[in-house]
Design a protein around this motif. Structure first.
Motif, PDB file in Angstrom:
ATOM      1  N   VAL A 163       0.149  -8.804   3.699  1.00  0.00           N
ATOM      2  CA  VAL A 163      -0.401  -8.493   5.020  1.00  0.00           C
ATOM      3  C   VAL A 163       0.670  -7.883   5.920  1.00  0.00           C
ATOM      4  O   VAL A 163       0.473  -6.836   6.543  1.00  0.00           O
ATOM      5  CB  VAL A 163      -0.989  -9.762   5.682  1.00  0.00           C
ATOM      6  N   VAL A 164       1.827  -8.547   5.992  1.00  0.00           N
ATOM      7  CA  VAL A 164       2.927  -8.072   6.844  1.00  0.00           C
ATOM      8  C   VAL A 164       3.394  -6.685   6.402  1.00  0.00           C
ATOM      9  O   VAL A 164       3.605  -5.785   7.225  1.00  0.00           O
ATOM     10  CB  VAL A 164       4.106  -9.066   6.830  1.00  0.00           C
ATOM     11  N   ALA A 165       3.558  -6.515   5.089  1.00  0.00           N
ATOM     12  CA  ALA A 165       4.036  -5.236   4.560  1.00  0.00           C
ATOM     13  C   ALA A 165       3.063  -4.100   4.881  1.00  0.00           C
ATOM     14  O   ALA A 165       3.479  -2.984   5.209  1.00  0.00           O
ATOM     15  CB  ALA A 165       4.242  -5.341   3.047  1.00  0.00           C
ATOM     16  N   ALA A 166       1.764  -4.379   4.793  1.00  0.00           N
ATOM     17  CA  ALA A 166       0.767  -3.351   5.075  1.00  0.00           C
ATOM     18  C   ALA A 166       0.731  -2.993   6.554  1.00  0.00           C
ATOM     19  O   ALA A 166       0.651  -1.818   6.922  1.00  0.00           O
ATOM     20  CB  ALA A 166      -0.613  -3.819   4.623  1.00  0.00           C
ATOM     21  N   ILE A 167       0.812  -3.996   7.416  1.00  0.00           N
ATOM     22  CA  ILE A 167       0.730  -3.745   8.856  1.00  0.00           C
ATOM     23  C   ILE A 167       1.960  -3.003   9.364  1.00  0.00           C
ATOM     24  O   ILE A 167       1.866  -2.114  10.217  1.00  0.00           O
ATOM     25  CB  ILE A 167       0.556  -5.073   9.627  1.00  0.00           C
TER      26      ILE A 167
END
Length: 271
Positions: A163-167
């Motif tokens: 999630v963090v990497a995508a955002i």
């Protein structure tokens, strides 16, 4: 803000030397601590080059993908393939969560209002600063969890990292490496290689999700910029890798953490 506005830099186009130099500087910063530097590139895309939040995330993701693909052969060559292959359950465990997390994170990002995305990015910058300080100033042990707890913990951690990497448009190595050490007891060198193997498919899933909404059109609209920035980022990452260990962590890590915190403040005030 409309999708069309998101594709165009909010300021005048910068010269190739400036773009290359900025990418190289970010690459050096990341390379000196063994990372790609994407967390530092994101605020630069917004503050210096004037891209709106979503466009900056997309460009950052593309740059991160290039850096990981460049680093992967050298990283894998440093550790025998048999050693990495023997640890495939670790990668699979994390991927079970990170692939879902990447899809979810990208889905949330394209649906966010621009003002909200700036605030989310600011909060994640603070989180990254804390993770940077924690992982580089403390000795990471292992949690020694039993298998029945280790597997779901790996899936949950992978989901959060995805999630963090995508955002943020990052590869996620700054979170994957300590997670692999803590949960699975691998050494830092092996964890670095495994993190790349997890990062690559995770990023590809995020790219696929962003592409569904046409978000990657920003690359076509800023093709020359993206190529020059990518070249600078790769060159800087190589130079930064050569400088690894030259500057003491006691000086470098607090400096980088301050950069992230200042960036977070600027993003939080962005409208």
């Amino acid at each position: 803000m409309t999708a069309e506005q998101n594709l165009v830099p909010l300021r005048a186009t910068h010269s190739a030397p400036v773009v290359f130099g900025a990418g190289a500087a970010i690459g050096v910063l990341g390379g000196m601590i063994g990372l790609g530097g994407a967390e530092f590139r994101l605020p630069l895309l917004i503050s210096l080059f004037g891209f709106a939040a979503l466009s900056a995330v997309i460009l950052n993701k593309a740059m991160s993908l290039v850096v990981v693909l460049t680093a992967l052969p050298a990283r894998l060559a440093a550790i025998p393939a048999a050693d990495i292959a023997a640890r495939w359950p670790v990668a699979v465990n994390l991927l079970a969560g990170s692939l879902l997390g990447a899809w979810a994170g990208a889905s949330w990002t394209v649906r966010m209002r621009s003002a909200t995305l700036y605030k989310v990015l600011a909060a994640l910058m603070v989180f990254m600063a804390a993770a940077l300080v924690l992982t580089h100033t403390t000795t990471l042990g292992t949690l020694d969890l039993p298998l029945w707890a280790q597997v779901p913990a790996g899936v949950a951690a992978g989901f959060g990292i995805g999630v963090v990497a995508a955002i943020m448009g990052v590869a996620g190595g700054e979170l994957l490496i300590p997670t692999i050490v803590l949960l699975f007891g691998e050494n830092i060198k092996t964890a670095g290689s495994l993190s790349l193997l997890v990062s690559l498919p995770t990023m590809l899933v995020a790219v696929a999700r962003y592409s569904r909404d046409g978000s990657f059109a920003v690359l076509g609209a800023s093709r020359r910029f993206a190529v020059v920035l990518a070249a600078g980022s790769v060159a800087g990452a190589v130079l930064g890798g050569l400088l690894l260990g030259v500057f003491p962590d006691a000086v470098l890590i607090p400096l980088l953490a301050v950069i992230l915190l200042v960036s977070a403040v600027k993003l939080a005030r962005h409208d």
